[in-house]
Design a protein around this motif. Sequence first.
Motif, mmCIF file in Angstrom:
data_model
loop_
_atom_site.group_PDB
_atom_site.id
_atom_site.type_symbol
_atom_site.label_atom_id
_atom_site.label_comp_id
_atom_site.label_asym_id
_atom_site.label_seq_id
_atom_site.Cartn_x
_atom_site.Cartn_y
_atom_site.Cartn_z
ATOM 1 N N GLU A 26 -5.679 8.084 -8.347
ATOM 2 C CA GLU A 26 -5.091 8.798 -7.204
ATOM 3 C C GLU A 26 -4.365 10.046 -7.704
ATOM 4 O OE1 GLU A 26 -1.205 8.536 -4.311
ATOM 5 O OE2 GLU A 26 -1.707 6.842 -5.598
ATOM 6 N N VAL A 78 -12.737 10.532 -2.366
ATOM 7 C CA VAL A 78 -12.210 10.504 -0.993
ATOM 8 C C VAL A 78 -11.081 11.534 -0.939
ATOM 9 C CG1 VAL A 78 -11.233 9.105 0.860
ATOM 10 C CG2 VAL A 78 -12.720 8.030 -0.829
ATOM 11 N N ASP A 79 -11.298 12.605 -0.188
ATOM 12 C CA ASP A 79 -10.354 13.727 -0.164
ATOM 13 C C ASP A 79 -10.025 14.072 1.301
ATOM 14 O OD1 ASP A 79 -8.835 15.941 -0.861
ATOM 15 O OD2 ASP A 79 -10.559 17.270 -1.135
ATOM 16 N N SER A 80 -8.870 13.664 1.832
ATOM 17 C CA SER A 80 -7.907 12.807 1.193
ATOM 18 C C SER A 80 -7.922 11.430 1.858
ATOM 19 C CB SER A 80 -6.509 13.436 1.332
ATOM 20 O OG SER A 80 -5.983 13.197 2.622
ATOM 21 N N VAL A 81 -7.319 10.472 1.177
ATOM 22 C CA VAL A 81 -7.419 9.088 1.623
ATOM 23 C C VAL A 81 -6.533 8.802 2.842
ATOM 24 C CG1 VAL A 81 -5.610 8.181 0.104
ATOM 25 C CG2 VAL A 81 -7.517 6.717 0.745
ATOM 26 N N LEU A 135 -12.421 0.176 -1.491
ATOM 27 C CA LEU A 135 -12.593 1.133 -2.594
ATOM 28 C C LEU A 135 -12.546 0.419 -3.947
ATOM 29 C CD1 LEU A 135 -10.392 4.164 -1.424
ATOM 30 C CD2 LEU A 135 -12.873 4.118 -1.639
ATOM 31 N N MET A 140 -9.354 9.594 -5.555
ATOM 32 C CA MET A 140 -8.884 9.890 -4.203
ATOM 33 C C MET A 140 -7.650 10.786 -4.268
ATOM 34 S SD MET A 140 -7.314 6.200 -3.063
ATOM 35 C CE MET A 140 -5.820 5.529 -3.790
ATOM 36 N N ASN A 199 -4.186 12.365 -2.357
ATOM 37 C CA ASN A 199 -3.172 11.891 -1.415
ATOM 38 C C ASN A 199 -2.195 13.017 -1.100
ATOM 39 O OD1 ASN A 199 -1.610 10.241 0.192
ATOM 40 N ND2 ASN A 199 -0.671 9.115 -1.497
#
Length: 344
Positions: free
Chosen positions: A130, A227-230, A258, A271, A273
Amino acid sequence: MIATLKAEDQSQLQLVEREAIDDEEDLFEAIDKLISQGINAGDVKKLQDAGIYTCNGLMMHTKKNLTGIKGLSEAKVDKICEAAEKIVNFGYITGSDALLRRQSVIRITTGSQALDELLGGGIETLAITEAFGEFRSGKTQLAHTLCVSTQLPTNMRGGNGKVAYIDTEGTFRPDRIVSIAERFGMDPGAVLDNIIYARAYTYEHQYNLLLGLAAKMSEEPFRLLIVDSVIALFRVDFTGRGELAERQQKLAQMLSRLTKIAEEFNVAVYMTNQVIADPGGGMFISDPKKPAGGHVLAHAATIRLMFRKGKGEQRVCKVFDAPNLPEAEAVFQITPGGIADAKD
């Protein structure tokens, strides 16, 4: 900076072939193997329709979830689970065996040697990394660079695999991929063909996109999921304290998904955040901020990185939390060719 590839080397980079990962076939067992254990082919098809494509993935579901699949009774689920246990060992193993399993971990270069050294070699597979920080701190730029570096062969500190990109903020730019691919000496068209991209608009859409990934990852060699963003869609779709408990529960379910993808298919999950103001951050901190998502997200991430702006195009990455990395910082730079070492 990684040396430009010779023309004859490029052919092996253009398209990631299935043969390249034959030695990793034992990482997961295809769900079709249940048929040899006496399970009806129709029931196996129902599992696939529900997004379960491997025996490893099946064992990551509760029986309550499995009985929720249309056409599967409790008796059938019990029989399926017994058959899966014969194929996959989900019991105890020795510490030595665990160490051997860790050898399957691939570390993907970030494009910056200083950042790679900070991360112990790069972004790890079998883990969730992250990155949190303010806007313009370099989180999405690292995501774009990883889209390309993941496709490098493993002897060039790449992942020799494809990339899945889930975009919740509309920040994916294919033209950035082109310039980064040119820096690494790769064919931009082939690099873009090896990236599957989806734009998510609601948290439910985001979760459903993850469910659909299992089919693709069981058939093709993926090495990275971005994943952008979670958190972005959860902050939009749930408002106020009254919905906070439900939001965190749904977020936990998605993060669990995930984690399972990372471990089921030996992929790296990266990902990004967002941050929120932290009024209780203390009087000695000039601009206190903390990552969004609370403890649920904090516990789900294997490695947490804090990004902040430096001078000019320089950015600073700090290891905020990791099970095997010391707390330290690295300075890198955003260039037209992606993430690179900072210049003095």
